[in-house]
Design a protein around this motif. Sequence first.
Motif, PDB file in Angstrom:
ATOM      1  N   TYR A 258       0.720  -1.288   0.126  1.00 41.76           N
ATOM      2  CA  TYR A 258       0.094   0.012   0.057  1.00 41.76           C
ATOM      3  C   TYR A 258       0.972   1.329   0.185  1.00 41.76           C
ATOM      4  O   TYR A 258       0.401   2.290  -0.748  1.00 41.76           O
ATOM      5  CB  TYR A 258      -0.919  -0.084   1.127  1.00 41.76           C
ATOM      6  N   GLU A 259       1.911   1.227   0.785  1.00 41.59           N
ATOM      7  CA  GLU A 259       2.741   2.643   0.941  1.00 41.59           C
ATOM      8  C   GLU A 259       3.260   2.862  -0.691  1.00 41.59           C
ATOM      9  O   GLU A 259       3.150   4.120  -0.846  1.00 41.59           O
ATOM     10  CB  GLU A 259       3.930   2.344   1.926  1.00 41.59           C
ATOM     11  N   ALA A 260       3.932   2.145  -1.056  1.00 41.37           N
ATOM     12  CA  ALA A 260       4.340   2.326  -2.403  1.00 41.37           C
ATOM     13  C   ALA A 260       3.226   2.773  -3.499  1.00 41.37           C
ATOM     14  O   ALA A 260       3.387   3.579  -4.339  1.00 41.37           O
ATOM     15  CB  ALA A 260       5.133   1.270  -3.181  1.00 41.37           C
ATOM     16  N   GLY A 261       1.957   1.870  -3.307  1.00 42.53           N
ATOM     17  CA  GLY A 261       1.127   2.342  -4.293  1.00 42.53           C
ATOM     18  C   GLY A 261       0.619   3.630  -4.240  1.00 42.53           C
ATOM     19  O   GLY A 261       0.335   4.448  -5.116  1.00 42.53           O
ATOM     20  N   HIS A 262       0.061   4.120  -2.670  1.00 44.24           N
ATOM     21  CA  HIS A 262      -0.309   5.438  -2.325  1.00 44.24           C
ATOM     22  C   HIS A 262       0.738   6.540  -2.662  1.00 44.24           C
ATOM     23  O   HIS A 262       0.300   7.484  -3.094  1.00 44.24           O
ATOM     24  CB  HIS A 262      -0.579   5.426  -0.822  1.00 44.24           C
ATOM     25  N   THR A 263       1.816   6.294  -2.539  1.00 41.60           N
ATOM     26  CA  THR A 263       3.006   7.172  -3.026  1.00 41.60           C
ATOM     27  C   THR A 263       3.186   7.436  -4.412  1.00 41.60           C
ATOM     28  O   THR A 263       3.112   8.477  -4.939  1.00 41.60           O
ATOM     29  CB  THR A 263       4.397   6.738  -2.441  1.00 41.60           C
ATOM     30  N   SER A 264       2.920   6.469  -5.103  1.00 45.86           N
ATOM     31  CA  SER A 264       2.886   6.659  -6.693  1.00 45.86           C
ATOM     32  C   SER A 264       1.618   7.568  -6.940  1.00 45.86           C
ATOM     33  O   SER A 264       1.762   8.233  -7.940  1.00 45.86           O
ATOM     34  CB  SER A 264       2.917   5.290  -7.380  1.00 45.86           C
ATOM     35  N   GLY A 265       0.630   7.354  -6.359  1.00 50.60           N
ATOM     36  CA  GLY A 265      -0.620   8.312  -6.632  1.00 50.60           C
ATOM     37  C   GLY A 265      -0.547   9.539  -6.387  1.00 50.60           C
ATOM     38  O   GLY A 265      -0.648  10.489  -7.184  1.00 50.60           O
ATOM     39  N   LEU A 266       0.367   9.819  -5.401  1.00 47.70           N
ATOM     40  CA  LEU A 266       0.804  11.225  -5.154  1.00 47.70           C
ATOM     41  C   LEU A 266       1.582  11.852  -6.106  1.00 47.70           C
ATOM     42  O   LEU A 266       1.226  12.934  -6.640  1.00 47.70           O
ATOM     43  CB  LEU A 266       1.340  11.329  -3.750  1.00 47.70           C
ATOM     44  N   HIS A 267       2.451  11.261  -6.435  1.00 51.73           N
ATOM     45  CA  HIS A 267       3.306  11.578  -7.717  1.00 51.73           C
ATOM     46  C   HIS A 267       2.626  11.645  -9.159  1.00 51.73           C
ATOM     47  O   HIS A 267       3.075  12.684  -9.752  1.00 51.73           O
ATOM     48  CB  HIS A 267       4.819  10.476  -7.801  1.00 51.73           C
ATOM     49  N   LEU A 268       1.584  11.001  -9.217  1.00 52.66           N
ATOM     50  CA  LEU A 268       0.807  10.986 -10.320  1.00 52.66           C
ATOM     51  C   LEU A 268      -0.001  12.361 -10.495  1.00 52.66           C
ATOM     52  O   LEU A 268      -0.307  13.036 -11.583  1.00 52.66           O
ATOM     53  CB  LEU A 268      -0.022   9.819 -10.809  1.00 52.66           C
ATOM     54  N   LEU A 269      -0.378  12.687  -9.212  1.00 50.50           N
ATOM     55  CA  LEU A 269      -1.328  13.635  -8.861  1.00 50.50           C
ATOM     56  C   LEU A 269      -0.418  15.156  -9.064  1.00 50.50           C
ATOM     57  O   LEU A 269      -1.020  16.264  -9.322  1.00 50.50           O
ATOM     58  CB  LEU A 269      -1.789  13.751  -7.691  1.00 50.50           C
ATOM     59  N   ARG A 270       0.952  15.225  -9.004  1.00 52.68           N
ATOM     60  CA  ARG A 270       1.587  16.058  -9.234  1.00 52.68           C
ATOM     61  C   ARG A 270       1.703  16.425 -10.844  1.00 52.68           C
ATOM     62  O   ARG A 270       1.658  17.562 -11.039  1.00 52.68           O
ATOM     63  CB  ARG A 270       3.342  15.881  -8.991  1.00 52.68           C
ATOM     64  N   VAL A 271       1.667  15.480 -11.541  1.00 53.30           N
ATOM     65  CA  VAL A 271       1.409  15.805 -12.892  1.00 53.30           C
ATOM     66  C   VAL A 271      -0.011  16.136 -13.287  1.00 53.30           C
ATOM     67  O   VAL A 271      -0.115  17.263 -14.279  1.00 53.30           O
ATOM     68  CB  VAL A 271       1.560  14.238 -13.732  1.00 53.30           C
ATOM     69  N   ALA A 272      -0.760  15.657 -12.679  1.00 52.49           N
ATOM     70  CA  ALA A 272      -2.272  16.346 -12.765  1.00 52.49           C
ATOM     71  C   ALA A 272      -2.235  17.753 -12.450  1.00 52.49           C
ATOM     72  O   ALA A 272      -3.122  18.533 -13.083  1.00 52.49           O
ATOM     73  CB  ALA A 272      -3.391  15.276 -12.105  1.00 52.49           C
ATOM     74  N   ALA A 273      -1.782  18.190 -11.221  1.00 46.91           N
ATOM     75  CA  ALA A 273      -1.711  19.471 -10.784  1.00 46.91           C
ATOM     76  C   ALA A 273      -1.249  20.542 -11.852  1.00 46.91           C
ATOM     77  O   ALA A 273      -1.325  21.643 -11.899  1.00 46.91           O
ATOM     78  CB  ALA A 273      -0.971  19.769  -9.410  1.00 46.91           C
ATOM     79  N   ARG A 274      -0.125  20.118 -12.228  1.00 45.01           N
ATOM     80  CA  ARG A 274       0.817  20.900 -13.238  1.00 45.01           C
ATOM     81  C   ARG A 274      -0.275  20.914 -14.580  1.00 45.01           C
ATOM     82  O   ARG A 274      -0.293  22.042 -14.920  1.00 45.01           O
ATOM     83  CB  ARG A 274       2.102  20.365 -13.536  1.00 45.01           C
ATOM     84  N   ALA A 275      -0.653  19.985 -14.810  1.00 42.84           N
ATOM     85  CA  ALA A 275      -1.603  19.843 -16.098  1.00 42.84           C
ATOM     86  C   ALA A 275      -2.670  20.915 -16.178  1.00 42.84           C
ATOM     87  O   ALA A 275      -2.942  21.607 -16.987  1.00 42.84           O
ATOM     88  CB  ALA A 275      -1.801  18.425 -16.439  1.00 42.84           C
ATOM     89  N   ARG A 276      -3.258  20.996 -14.900  1.00 45.68           N
ATOM     90  CA  ARG A 276      -4.283  21.781 -14.588  1.00 45.68           C
ATOM     91  C   ARG A 276      -3.794  23.344 -14.587  1.00 45.68           C
ATOM     92  O   ARG A 276      -4.690  24.105 -15.119  1.00 45.68           O
ATOM     93  CB  ARG A 276      -4.998  21.391 -13.483  1.00 45.68           C
ATOM     94  N   ALA A 277      -2.715  23.496 -13.822  1.00 44.11           N
ATOM     95  CA  ALA A 277      -2.283  24.727 -13.919  1.00 44.11           C
ATOM     96  C   ALA A 277      -1.850  25.560 -15.132  1.00 44.11           C
ATOM     97  O   ALA A 277      -2.008  26.616 -15.401  1.00 44.11           O
ATOM     98  CB  ALA A 277      -0.977  24.767 -12.952  1.00 44.11           C
ATOM     99  N   GLU A 278      -1.406  24.741 -16.181  1.00 46.51           N
ATOM    100  CA  GLU A 278      -0.868  25.169 -17.634  1.00 46.51           C
ATOM    101  C   GLU A 278      -2.064  25.009 -18.310  1.00 46.51           C
ATOM    102  O   GLU A 278      -1.952  25.925 -19.531  1.00 46.51           O
ATOM    103  CB  GLU A 278       0.239  24.408 -17.813  1.00 46.51           C
ATOM    104  N   HIS A 279      -2.945  24.124 -18.240  1.00 49.94           N
ATOM    105  CA  HIS A 279      -3.791  23.855 -19.246  1.00 49.94           C
ATOM    106  C   HIS A 279      -5.313  24.048 -19.002  1.00 49.94           C
ATOM    107  O   HIS A 279      -6.130  23.874 -19.571  1.00 49.94           O
ATOM    108  CB  HIS A 279      -3.632  22.588 -20.127  1.00 49.94           C
TER     109      HIS A 279
END
Length: 243
Positions: free
Chosen positions: A63-84
């Motif tokens: 679970y820890e590795a999976g949840h951490t990867s989710g946070l990292h993917l959300l970083r990409v989503a946050a940048r995508a929203r900020a720029e687009h």
Amino acid sequence: MSSPTPDADLLFWFDPVCPFAWMTSRWVRMVAEQRRYRVEWRLVSLRLLNRHVDYDAQFPPEYEAGHTSGLHLLRVAARARAEHGPQALDPLYATLGRHVFEDPAGQPPPERATSRAFLEQVLAEAGLPADLAAAVGDGSWDAEIQAETDAALQLTGKDVGTPILQFRPPDGAAFFGPVISRLPSPQDAVALWDHVVGLAAFPGFAELKRSLRERPQLPALGVRPGEAGLQEDWHGGSRRQHR
């Protein structure tokens, strides 16, 4: 929490590694198409939500590795929203979820799901610039994701997971779920949705719950259409071990 766009009918907070959020999102998309709803997608991190939890003591080993990867993917989503703009999250989540949950070969391991090659492919298919993938390792986005996670919890209370939905924002009720393991047919999708909205519309309604869940009917989890997944007890909503 930022104000929803004026024509939003529903706010949907997702973590891209949550299979139940993905299943609910597919149902919501079916309803939105038939009802012409405008869905605004928002970010909630299971890793940040559980930041004070001892993963080794409380969760299964992966679970820890999976949840951490989710946070990292959300970083990409946050940048995508900020720029687009917020509209970028719609195709990004749809494409990301398809790659994570709909491949019969199984879910990609965290190290692949957060790799530049994987993300660049997802972004290209979503019609977004590949260079957004660089945000996966940029922790400066975590404060924004934390604030959005906290905002969702202010609407529901703390003992929740993903997804979180707010009906008729900004003043409508918000709930954790609905959690479903099977995707309804297009004919049944709206009827099921109307039952949920009916409950949510009653001011005194708080919870309708069972902790037994089937493994979601998703190819990557080994559950094919028409099959019922293995039933598990998600006590506490998260399969915590409570050792």
